[in-house]
Design a protein around this motif. Structure first.
Motif, PDB file in Angstrom:
ATOM      1  N   GLY A  87     -87.539  29.347 -54.489  1.00  0.00           N
ATOM      2  CA  GLY A  87     -88.893  29.589 -55.000  1.00  0.00           C
ATOM      3  C   GLY A  87     -89.878  29.813 -53.866  1.00  0.00           C
ATOM      4  N   SER A  90     -88.970  33.174 -52.068  1.00  0.00           N
ATOM      5  CA  SER A  90     -89.296  34.315 -52.928  1.00  0.00           C
ATOM      6  C   SER A  90     -90.791  34.604 -52.911  1.00  0.00           C
ATOM      7  CB  SER A  90     -88.836  34.049 -54.367  1.00  0.00           C
ATOM      8  OG  SER A  90     -87.431  33.941 -54.432  1.00  0.00           O
ATOM      9  N   PRO A 119     -97.445  38.781 -59.349  1.00  0.00           N
ATOM     10  CA  PRO A 119     -96.689  37.719 -60.039  1.00  0.00           C
ATOM     11  C   PRO A 119     -95.511  38.267 -60.831  1.00  0.00           C
ATOM     12  CG  PRO A 119     -98.828  38.061 -61.084  1.00  0.00           C
ATOM     13  CD  PRO A 119     -98.849  38.817 -59.807  1.00  0.00           C
ATOM     14  N   PHE A 122     -92.689  38.669 -58.290  1.00  0.00           N
ATOM     15  CA  PHE A 122     -92.222  37.345 -57.865  1.00  0.00           C
ATOM     16  C   PHE A 122     -91.337  36.715 -58.935  1.00  0.00           C
ATOM     17  CE2 PHE A 122     -93.097  32.752 -58.428  1.00  0.00           C
ATOM     18  CZ  PHE A 122     -92.351  32.279 -57.354  1.00  0.00           C
ATOM     19  N   LEU A 123     -91.777  36.727 -60.171  1.00  0.00           N
ATOM     20  CA  LEU A 123     -91.017  36.094 -61.258  1.00  0.00           C
ATOM     21  C   LEU A 123     -89.701  36.808 -61.523  1.00  0.00           C
ATOM     22  CD1 LEU A 123     -93.935  35.267 -63.731  1.00  0.00           C
ATOM     23  CD2 LEU A 123     -92.569  33.650 -62.392  1.00  0.00           C
ATOM     24  N   PHE A 126     -87.361  36.102 -58.432  1.00  0.00           N
ATOM     25  CA  PHE A 126     -86.930  34.707 -58.423  1.00  0.00           C
ATOM     26  C   PHE A 126     -85.921  34.440 -59.537  1.00  0.00           C
ATOM     27  CE2 PHE A 126     -87.560  30.389 -60.157  1.00  0.00           C
ATOM     28  CZ  PHE A 126     -87.063  29.668 -59.081  1.00  0.00           C
ATOM     29  N   SER A 127     -86.196  34.936 -60.745  1.00  0.00           N
ATOM     30  CA  SER A 127     -85.325  34.666 -61.895  1.00  0.00           C
ATOM     31  C   SER A 127     -83.945  35.283 -61.712  1.00  0.00           C
ATOM     32  CB  SER A 127     -85.971  35.205 -63.180  1.00  0.00           C
ATOM     33  OG  SER A 127     -87.232  34.617 -63.397  1.00  0.00           O
TER      34      SER A 127
END
Length: 472
Positions: A87, A90, A119, A122-123, A126-127
């Protein structure tokens, strides 16, 4: 072979995750910025751009992971710790990509939607990475727990504490993959229970030879906390060996907060650090060393020329002086200096300098005060023998004397020696072996707290000493 494959699998999972995340983000970004219409279709040029950018982004992410050490020691990873660290990384990587590639406001009408791209990326990244990374780490953990991947381990100790440690590791240490192949007694009296469970492999003084002969990858020291001298001797013997070293902590160390465990329910062990700096700091430190040294040699040539002329005029003899010193991993190298002593100053044997040393020329005394004599060592830095900041290298003659009093001096050979050091700026030059031992604690303090910021602070202290002329 299987270990190499598992590492490549983790790298491939990260590369694929970054690739998929970028493709998904490409479509999401088009939607957020309202660039997708009912008639939108990918042209050949758009597909080529997407493929090229995706490969570039995936390479960036795997390089970033490598620089922060994600591919070190992949067989002892914790899934929860990996997700937390992922997290943070990332977020850092997404910031870099946003400012480097995405921050382009030409023709943008909806800024609120535009800034949502950060965002969103990023999400997505990361996911996708979390899913593939968890899969890769889980598959590695399964191999470790199943004994397919294991690490040959020696237990150092011979009393009840060593026996209990063995039982505890056998009961709760399956996730560590330790295969305890024997114990090394530290005294003539051996606990019967330990002797019944494990074969004795020889005296602890033979540890380096045992590690090489048996290909030992892990050493666990389980002796009484009060035996500090013995612990120090064992750690000195293990210095420079390729095996990981762990030591059983005592209550005092636990209360001080020096016991950090990766697996909360495992046997608490203090890990003796093998990697003193993260990979990115190692690369940065070496890059700064080389670039700064080359720049200094390029710009300071008039200083070199004047100093060389003054050395030649001060006394008969060569301008430069070279001497064998001991560097990283105990390897010898030739250190270069402007000559500050009369020729044949050490014809009676090696000796340390002092405040009123008759061997030093008048010009040599001035050079030493402002460190001019050490300017040629920037060439040693470029060659890789030295770093700009690190413990000062010594001659084997004095190292042998220091080792009789302080065996942990060997600890200094884990890093490149330096032009300047914390020991020099905090303690100064040593005139006796006893003072060299006293200065040693500052150099060990530096090694245990190595960082780029620590190097910067040592350099500032060094500049202060040069300006004040407090060298000798």
């Amino acid at each position: 072979m299987i270990r190499t494959f598992q590492k490549l699998k983790l790298i491939a999972a990260d590369f694929l995750a970054a690739l998929l995340a970028w493709v998904c983000f490409f479509l999401v970004r088009k939607y957020l910025l309202q660039e997708i219409t009912e008639t939108y279709h990918f042209t050949e040029g758009a597909l080529f751009f997407l493929t090229g950018s995706a490969l570039m982004i995936a390479t960036f992410w795997t390089t970033l992971y490598a620089l922060i050490g994600e591919y070190r020691d992949i067989f002892r990873k914790s899934r929860l710790a990996e997700i937390i660290r992922l997290g943070r990384v990332s977020f850092l990587g997404a910031v870099v990509i946003f400012f480097a590639l995405l921050l382009d406001d030409e023709g943008v009408r909806n800024y609120q939607a535009y800034y949502l791209t950060f965002p969103a990326y990023f999400l997505i990244h990361f996911s996708v990475t979390a899913v593939l990374r968890t899969w890769a780490v889980t598959s590695v953990q399964r191999l470790v727990r199943g004994g397919v991947i294991s690490f040959s381990t020696l237990l150092v100790g011979s009393n009840a504490l060593a026996r209990d440690t063995y039982y505890e590791l056998r009961r709760t240490g399956r996730h560590l993959g330790l295969k305890i192949v024997g114990f090394v007694p530290t005294s003539e009296t051996v606990d019967p229970g330990l002797a019944a469970e494990l074969p004795a492999r020889g005296t602890y003084r033979r540890l380096p030879a045992l590690i090489r002969a048996m290909h030992i990858e892990q050493v666990i020291i389980a002796i009484e906390p009060a035996e500090h001298r013995l612990t120090e001797e064992i750690l000195a013997l293990l210095e420079g060996t390729p095996s990981r070293v762990s030591i059983l902590p005592d209550l005092y160390q636990m209360l001080l907060g020096s016991v950090k465990v990766t697996h909360v329910f495992g046997t608490p062990l203090i890990e003796i650090k093998q990697d003193l700096l993260p990979v990115w700091q190692q690369v940065s430190k070496r890059a700064v060393d080389v670039m700064a040294s080359m720049l200094f040699l390029l710009l300071a040539w008039p200083v070199y020329l004047v100093t060389a002329i003054m050395v030649k005029l001060s006394s008969p003899g060569p301008v430069f002086y070279s001497q064998e010193r001991i560097g990283r991993y105990g390897h010898p190298f030739r250190i270069y200096k402007f000559r500050s002593m009369y020729v044949d100053a050490e014809k009676m044997g090696p000796a340390l300098s002092s405040d009123h040393d008759p061997r030093i020329t008048p010009w040599g005394k001035f050079m030493r005060k402002v460190r001019l004599d050490e300017l040629p060592q920037f060439w040693n830095v470029i060659k890789g023998d030295m770093s700009i900041v690190g413990p000062r290298p010594e001659r084997q003659f004095f190292i042998d004397q220091i080792m009789r009093v302080a065996p942990h001096y060997r600890h200094l050979h884990r890093v490149r020696p330096g032009l300047t050091s914390l020991g020099q700026v905090k303690y100064g030059y040593a005139e006796t072996v006893a003072q060299m031992v006293e200065r040693l604690k500052f150099d060990i303090l530096y090694i245990e707290n190595m960082s780029l910021s620590m190097d910067f602070r040592v350099l500032l202290y060094t500049l202060k000493i040069i300006i004040e002329g407090r060298g000798k």
